[in-house]
Design a protein around this motif. Sequence first.
Motif, PDB file in Angstrom:
ATOM      1  N   GLU A  95       0.820  -1.203   0.000  1.00 55.84           N
ATOM      2  CA  GLU A  95       0.000   0.000   0.000  1.00 55.84           C
ATOM      3  C   GLU A  95       0.856   1.256   0.000  1.00 55.84           C
ATOM      4  OE1 GLU A  95      -3.876  -1.858   2.388  1.00 55.84           O
ATOM      5  OE2 GLU A  95      -2.459  -0.519   3.402  1.00 55.84           O
ATOM      6  N   ALA A  96       1.956   1.229   0.790  1.00 54.68           N
ATOM      7  CA  ALA A  96       2.856   2.387   0.823  1.00 54.68           C
ATOM      8  C   ALA A  96       3.490   2.614  -0.556  1.00 54.68           C
ATOM      9  CB  ALA A  96       3.940   2.165   1.880  1.00 54.68           C
ATOM     10  N   GLU A  97       3.893   1.471  -1.213  1.00 53.94           N
ATOM     11  CA  GLU A  97       4.476   1.583  -2.544  1.00 53.94           C
ATOM     12  C   GLU A  97       3.447   2.137  -3.535  1.00 53.94           C
ATOM     13  OE1 GLU A  97       7.437   1.359  -3.423  1.00 53.94           O
ATOM     14  OE2 GLU A  97       7.219   1.414  -5.601  1.00 53.94           O
ATOM     15  N   GLN A  98       2.177   1.676  -3.388  1.00 55.59           N
ATOM     16  CA  GLN A  98       1.113   2.167  -4.274  1.00 55.59           C
ATOM     17  C   GLN A  98       0.895   3.669  -4.070  1.00 55.59           C
ATOM     18  OE1 GLN A  98      -0.346   0.554  -6.605  1.00 55.59           O
ATOM     19  NE2 GLN A  98      -1.814   2.129  -7.200  1.00 55.59           N
ATOM     20  N   ARG A 149      -5.810  -3.371  -7.485  1.00 54.55           N
ATOM     21  CA  ARG A 149      -5.676  -3.359  -6.028  1.00 54.55           C
ATOM     22  C   ARG A 149      -6.827  -4.129  -5.369  1.00 54.55           C
ATOM     23  NH1 ARG A 149      -7.729  -0.826  -1.905  1.00 54.55           N
ATOM     24  NH2 ARG A 149      -9.083   0.461  -3.217  1.00 54.55           N
ATOM     25  N   GLN A 150      -8.049  -3.863  -5.824  1.00 51.71           N
ATOM     26  CA  GLN A 150      -9.210  -4.572  -5.276  1.00 51.71           C
ATOM     27  C   GLN A 150      -9.101  -6.083  -5.533  1.00 51.71           C
ATOM     28  OE1 GLN A 150     -12.703  -2.766  -6.941  1.00 51.71           O
ATOM     29  NE2 GLN A 150     -12.500  -0.871  -5.740  1.00 51.71           N
ATOM     30  N   LYS A 151      -8.583  -6.425  -6.706  1.00 54.76           N
ATOM     31  CA  LYS A 151      -8.422  -7.848  -7.044  1.00 54.76           C
ATOM     32  C   LYS A 151      -7.399  -8.498  -6.117  1.00 54.76           C
ATOM     33  CE  LYS A 151      -7.527 -10.880 -10.986  1.00 54.76           C
ATOM     34  NZ  LYS A 151      -7.160 -10.926 -12.425  1.00 54.76           N
ATOM     35  N   ARG A 152      -6.290  -7.753  -5.876  1.00 54.96           N
ATOM     36  CA  ARG A 152      -5.272  -8.303  -4.959  1.00 54.96           C
ATOM     37  C   ARG A 152      -5.828  -8.473  -3.549  1.00 54.96           C
ATOM     38  NH1 ARG A 152      -1.977  -4.557  -7.652  1.00 54.96           N
ATOM     39  NH2 ARG A 152      -2.108  -3.124  -5.865  1.00 54.96           N
ATOM     40  N   GLU A 153      -6.601  -7.471  -3.081  1.00 53.97           N
ATOM     41  CA  GLU A 153      -7.178  -7.559  -1.741  1.00 53.97           C
ATOM     42  C   GLU A 153      -8.163  -8.732  -1.645  1.00 53.97           C
ATOM     43  OE1 GLU A 153      -6.965  -2.813  -0.531  1.00 53.97           O
ATOM     44  OE2 GLU A 153      -8.896  -3.751  -0.970  1.00 53.97           O
TER      45      GLU A 153
END
Length: 232
Positions: A67-70, A125-129
């Motif tokens: 998340e920090a990298e994103q 991101r949603q897919k990864r989560e």
Amino acid sequence: EEQESKRQKKEAEERKKREEEECKRREEEECKQRELREKEAAERKRHEEEERKRREEEERTQKENAEAEQRRREEQAAREREEEERRRVEEAAAVTAREKEALRLQHEREEKQAAERKQREEAERQKREEAERERQAREEQERLKREEEERYRREEAERKQRALLEQEAIERKKREEEERQRKEKELAERKQREEKEAAERKQREEQERKRKEEEKEEERKRKEEEERKQKE
């Protein structure tokens, strides 16, 4: 017979005492084994819980880093867009109306591309989560399944152990009953032999007594005959 009976009674008491001690020893050993199994199960469960917490901590750290990298990439992209906007403004001040229109269209295309890129990144991101949540759910189900299987194996092992102990107790009781019947049979046979021997001995003594009485009677008759002949 009284001494033999006392000896047998003493042997029976000693055997009973040994059996009680052996039973107590087996019960203590079983208790120790059960405590050891319970301790091992608790230790194994504690290790599994520590491993699960460690994995969760690693996953949380990885998620936070991602998340920090994103956020860093999004901030960098925002700064680049701002810089591009500033550059376009500076260029617009020096170009003709036609060039301004061309720059406006280009700006709209870039904004549209940026919006699409942001949308794709948000979808990824949603897919990864979602994938992470599914993985955690699978791991939790697998952990619960392993715990259930371990509980079933433990209960099955304890059931088999109880069945084995009950079977051993039944067989031991059967052997004791057979030993008791064998000894009673031996005692009855010995008593029968002794009674038979006593009867035979009594019969021989009676025969011997009769034989001696007959010899005495014959001796008396012989002496009377001799006395009669001497008188004559």
